[in-house]
Write an enzyme that holds these catalytic residues in place. Sequence first.
Site, mmCIF file in Angstrom:
data_model
loop_
_atom_site.group_PDB
_atom_site.id
_atom_site.type_symbol
_atom_site.label_atom_id
_atom_site.label_comp_id
_atom_site.label_asym_id
_atom_site.label_seq_id
_atom_site.Cartn_x
_atom_site.Cartn_y
_atom_site.Cartn_z
ATOM 1 N N LYS A 163 0.843 -1.197 0.000
ATOM 2 C CA LYS A 163 0.000 0.000 0.000
ATOM 3 C C LYS A 163 0.874 1.241 0.000
ATOM 4 O O LYS A 163 1.842 1.322 0.778
ATOM 5 C CB LYS A 163 -0.896 0.019 1.238
ATOM 6 C CG LYS A 163 -1.970 -1.049 1.236
ATOM 7 C CD LYS A 163 -3.145 -0.665 0.357
ATOM 8 C CE LYS A 163 -4.329 -1.582 0.595
ATOM 9 N NZ LYS A 163 -5.396 -1.368 -0.390
ATOM 10 N N ASP A 191 -0.543 -0.836 -4.564
ATOM 11 C CA ASP A 191 -1.895 -0.304 -4.552
ATOM 12 C C ASP A 191 -1.866 1.133 -4.049
ATOM 13 O O ASP A 191 -1.514 1.393 -2.901
ATOM 14 C CB ASP A 191 -2.796 -1.164 -3.650
ATOM 15 C CG ASP A 191 -4.271 -0.811 -3.812
ATOM 16 O OD1 ASP A 191 -4.578 0.154 -4.550
ATOM 17 O OD2 ASP A 191 -5.109 -1.502 -3.205
ATOM 18 N N GLU A 217 -2.343 -0.787 -8.818
ATOM 19 C CA GLU A 217 -3.786 -0.661 -8.684
ATOM 20 C C GLU A 217 -4.211 0.767 -8.351
ATOM 21 O O GLU A 217 -3.585 1.424 -7.527
ATOM 22 C CB GLU A 217 -4.265 -1.609 -7.580
ATOM 23 C CG GLU A 217 -5.781 -1.735 -7.545
ATOM 24 C CD GLU A 217 -6.189 -2.993 -6.801
ATOM 25 O OE1 GLU A 217 -6.028 -4.093 -7.371
ATOM 26 O OE2 GLU A 217 -6.641 -2.873 -5.668
ATOM 27 N N ASP A 242 -9.788 -0.607 -9.027
ATOM 28 C CA ASP A 242 -10.466 -1.119 -7.839
ATOM 29 C C ASP A 242 -11.592 -0.143 -7.457
ATOM 30 O O ASP A 242 -12.759 -0.380 -7.785
ATOM 31 C CB ASP A 242 -9.441 -1.287 -6.715
ATOM 32 C CG ASP A 242 -10.050 -1.777 -5.416
ATOM 33 O OD1 ASP A 242 -11.289 -1.853 -5.331
ATOM 34 O OD2 ASP A 242 -9.311 -2.066 -4.466
ATOM 35 N N LYS A 266 -14.822 -6.326 -6.311
ATOM 36 C CA LYS A 266 -15.228 -6.435 -4.909
ATOM 37 C C LYS A 266 -16.728 -6.663 -4.885
ATOM 38 O O LYS A 266 -17.509 -5.819 -5.358
ATOM 39 C CB LYS A 266 -14.846 -5.163 -4.159
ATOM 40 C CG LYS A 266 -13.346 -5.104 -3.951
ATOM 41 C CD LYS A 266 -12.900 -3.955 -3.109
ATOM 42 C CE LYS A 266 -11.444 -4.177 -2.706
ATOM 43 N NZ LYS A 266 -10.782 -2.930 -2.312
HETATM 44 MG MG LIG Z 1 -7.256 -1.885 -3.906
#
Ligand SMILES: [Mg+2]
Length: 376
Positions: A163, A191, A217, A242, A266
């Site tokens: 992240k 991400d 991402e 995402d 998701k």
């Molecule tokens: Mg993500």
Amino acid sequence: MKIASVRPIPLKIPVSKSYVWSHGIVDFFTNVLIEVKSDEGLIGYGESDIIFGVSQESPETIVQVVHKYITPAILGKDPFNIEEILESMDDKIDGHYSAKSGVEFALWDLKGKYLRQPAYNLLGGKVREKIEVDFTIGIDTPEAMAQTAKKMLDFGYRTFVVKVGRDNELDLERVRKVREAVGPSVKIRVDVNEGYTVEKAIKMIRLFEKYDIQLVEQPVARWDTKGMSKVARAVDTPISADESNSSPQAAYQLIENDAVDILNIKLPYHGGIWNSIKVASVAESAGIPVIVGGMNHYEVGRQANRHFAITTPTAYSGYAHEGPGPASQSLTDNITKDVITYEDVKSDGGFVKPGDGYGLSFVLDESKVRQYAYEV
Ligand SMILES: [Mg+2]
């Protein structure tokens, strides 16, 4: 069989260590358990998942929407007619896909229990026997992130999500340290969670490329389809969407605008398993792999992800998944009697299985539900 009642139960479970990412700091998970009861007394459970900072829904909106719109729209309907129920919910209120997905998960659970079959047998059957999972490392010092990666290697993980995108001067160092810690054969994804501008994204991704990145991402804001497509054209690394992939319609638009190489699906963004199958089919037709992404799910939501992933052919395109994996290691408790843990990932060599119980294959722990239920 008819739907006799729908009950949203908000549950708040603390985490042992705050989780930091581009959108903020997470101290509690606050998903809403959804109970759907049939006139024959059979119960299915689902979970409406949210993440503050990304989700356009909250526990409060989910409870209200379930009480005021969804329940009146579906009471008395045959729980087998999922397509018709999705239509009825959409007719009554647009959006609110996480609220709807919790109800939809509960319908698969109910249907499976009634037929005495695991949900995967009702969703096309298993594509493979197990699902490869990845591990996501929250934002911390580069050293601490590298240490986490090293620790999780021992549990069999071979894909890590780093992240970045908050206090971002250290982002390159974060990626470098994690690569150094895991060695060359492990896959690393980055991400950004919308944390960069288009110019910054292009500049940073070119720098990350030195460390052999599997994908980046959501480098830019979710609404900036043009910007995503500009980034995707400017760099060699595949770009995944995402937050942008926020509805079935959005998924189609992203593909149509050449803004993505991979779609992160998701389930709560699309209203549940059935709509997500449609999104995966659009991706499949466009030759785009999918990743089954996770939110702050409890085990009920994790199981829904496992049943979806194991029956989705495009989820077997060489990318590991977060949604089907174990719940966050910092979540202090869970709501089912059987919980898949890091030890299970280890014994399955970096993979998980949904289990073969009926419906979504979990046994709810009612004492935990009572313990963590709270008023909103
Ligand atoms: Mg993500």
